[in-house]
Scaffold this active site. Structure first.
Site, PDB file in Angstrom:
ATOM      1  N   SER A 141       6.038  -1.801  -2.064  1.00  0.00           N
ATOM      2  CA  SER A 141       6.094  -2.736  -3.206  1.00  0.00           C
ATOM      3  C   SER A 141       5.136  -2.311  -4.315  1.00  0.00           C
ATOM      4  O   SER A 141       4.118  -2.957  -4.548  1.00  0.00           O
ATOM      5  CB  SER A 141       5.803  -4.169  -2.747  1.00  0.00           C
ATOM      6  OG  SER A 141       4.703  -4.248  -1.870  1.00  0.00           O
ATOM      7  N   GLY A 180       0.830  -1.197   0.000  1.00  0.00           N
ATOM      8  CA  GLY A 180       0.000   0.000   0.000  1.00  0.00           C
ATOM      9  C   GLY A 180       0.863   1.244   0.000  1.00  0.00           C
ATOM     10  O   GLY A 180       2.096   1.180   0.085  1.00  0.00           O
ATOM     11  N   ALA A 197      -0.245   4.388   4.660  1.00  0.00           N
ATOM     12  CA  ALA A 197      -1.516   3.650   4.584  1.00  0.00           C
ATOM     13  C   ALA A 197      -1.830   2.911   5.879  1.00  0.00           C
ATOM     14  O   ALA A 197      -2.980   2.593   6.160  1.00  0.00           O
ATOM     15  CB  ALA A 197      -1.484   2.668   3.410  1.00  0.00           C
TER      16      ALA A 197
END
Length: 430
Positions: free
Chosen positions: A177, A103, A107
């Protein structure tokens, strides 16, 4: 072999090196790379300029995923995963897997990751959280935030997470990621090793992430002080089909942790007893009529008031984690250990069984399901019944220390014939 010196990075075509015999030798202010040429396309050459600095001037970016080590062979462990699982405490059993939280920055990935780690460890489940910032202070401190470095960052973390999972630990990885291909590679790496991998999208709107901005990074990115910041001037590829989507902007941390715990339980990673919930067996409201219709088509067994009371105990979840009357394995565990040992340890010293007479056993033993009735009214459906010996002497001896029928409770046990019935699952609507 050919040797060349230079100060510019090679073209993509020139960087294709099939040979594993690559050697870097210092030559004063420049670095020499020796390698076989490819179809006379020219030699490969780089300088010793500063590398891994977060831009495209990294001379080694073309070589990072090349297997440089030669004459190596993977060695199989002598200890199996099953053996590892058996020594990991009272919640024993191999539970190694990776929970991958992805995320935007801010987040809530790290907060959820550490909360899940605490939740699992406090319940006897081995867990460890790999955090993006923490890893970049050690293992990946040589990497920046260029696309190439981000890819290498995730590749390394995927390998580390796989090792944790292979050791029987629930590895919780919290990394932005941003690229789908990198997350897919991480999943493939685990699945090829027979390990479970759960991609969980911490789906918090960027507006909320900016409001939080604990590290002040969004402000700097908006001011142009940080380049390539995910969500601002660098793309984030959200998972299209994650194993779980967490709306951390709407849900509390505890609610997110509970959702993750249920995901792990549904995939046979966590035992039933780890989940902080009561297991009710009532038929959902939208299926009550279907259950009543089905009950009319099934063979039936008339039960007494005491049996009905046990049905009530089960249906309201007082005997969690039982999902019905005890199977023989559970019945024996209850007698010998005063606990249920499957899927973790749960205190259970009272046998919850449904005794039936031999004639009913012979009538129902080939049924896959039948209906329990009280005063002629359907109260429950039993599925996949199992019949086994009652062993009244052992039951009375272990529970009451006496088998004399003069004892009031022993008398009740001995009034029943020698068969006990257990369903794997019961659906109840009282």
């Amino acid at each position: 072999m050919s040797t060349h010196y230079g100060t510019h990075p090679p073209s993509t075509e020139q960087s294709c090196i099939p040979s594993t015999d690559i050697k870097a030798q210092p030559r004063g202010e420049i670095m020499q790379i020796e390698a076989e040429t490819v179809e006379d396309r020219g030699p490969v050459f780089v300088s010793n300029m500063a590398f891994n600095n977060g831009n495209n001037n990294d001379p080694f970016r073309y070589f990072k995923n090349i297997q440089r080590a030669t004459n190596v062979k993977f060695q199989e462990h002598h200890v199996s995963r099953d053996k590892r699982g058996k020594v990991l405490g009272q919640k024993g059993g191999f539970r190694g897997c990776t929970v991958w939280l992805t995320g935007l920055s801010g987040a809530g990935k790290t907060t959820i990751s550490f909360a899940l780690e605490e939740y699992l460890v406090s319940r006897g489940i081995h867990a460890y959280s790999l955090d993006g910032d923490n890893v970049r202070t050690g293992l990946n401190k040589d990497l920046g935030f260029s696309p190439e470095d981000r890819e290498e960052n995730i590749r390394r973390i995927a390998e580390v997470a796989k090792l944790f999972a292979d050791g029987g630990t629930v590895c919780i990885s919290s990394f932005i990621s941003p690229y789908t291909k990198d997350r897919n590679k991480a999943r493939k790496l685990h699945e090829e090793s027979g390990l479970k991998f759960f991609e969980c999208h911490v789906n918090t709107p960027i507006e909320i992430c900016e409001q939080r901005d604990v590290k002040g990074l969004y402000k700097k990115a908006r001011e142009g002080k940080i380049k390539g910041f995910t969500g601002i001037d660098s793309a984030y590829e959200a998972p299209e089909n994650p194993d779980l989507k967490l709306k951390a902007g709407e849900l509390s941390i505890d609610e997110c942790v509970e959702m993750l715990a249920h995901l792990l339980k549904e995939n046979d990673v966590l035992p039933e007893g780890v989940i902080d919930s009561v297991k009710e067996l009532f038929v959902p409201n939208d299926r009550v009529e279907l259950a009543r219709t089905e009950a009319q088509t099934l063979p039936s067994l008339e039960i007494n008031k005491l049996d009905l009371q046990w049905v009530q105990v089960l249906s309201e979840g007082w005997a969690t984690p039982l999902s019905g009357f005890m199977r023989e394995r559970q019945y024996l565990q209850c007698h010998h250990f005063a606990c249920l040992l499957d899927d973790g340890v749960s205190n259970q010293s009272i046998p919850i069984v449904l005794p039936v007479e031999t004639e009913h056993k012979e009538r129902l033993e080939d049924c896959t399901a039948f209906c329990l009735r009280y005063d002629g009214k359907p109260v429950a459906i039993l599925r996949k019944p199992e019949f086994y010996k009652h062993n009244k002497d052992e039951r009375c001896g272990r529970k009451f220390g006496i088998s004399n029928p003069g004892h009031p409770y022993v008398k009740v046990v001995y009034l029943i014939d020698c068969i006990t019935l257990q369903p794997k699952k019961i659906n109840i609507n009282l």
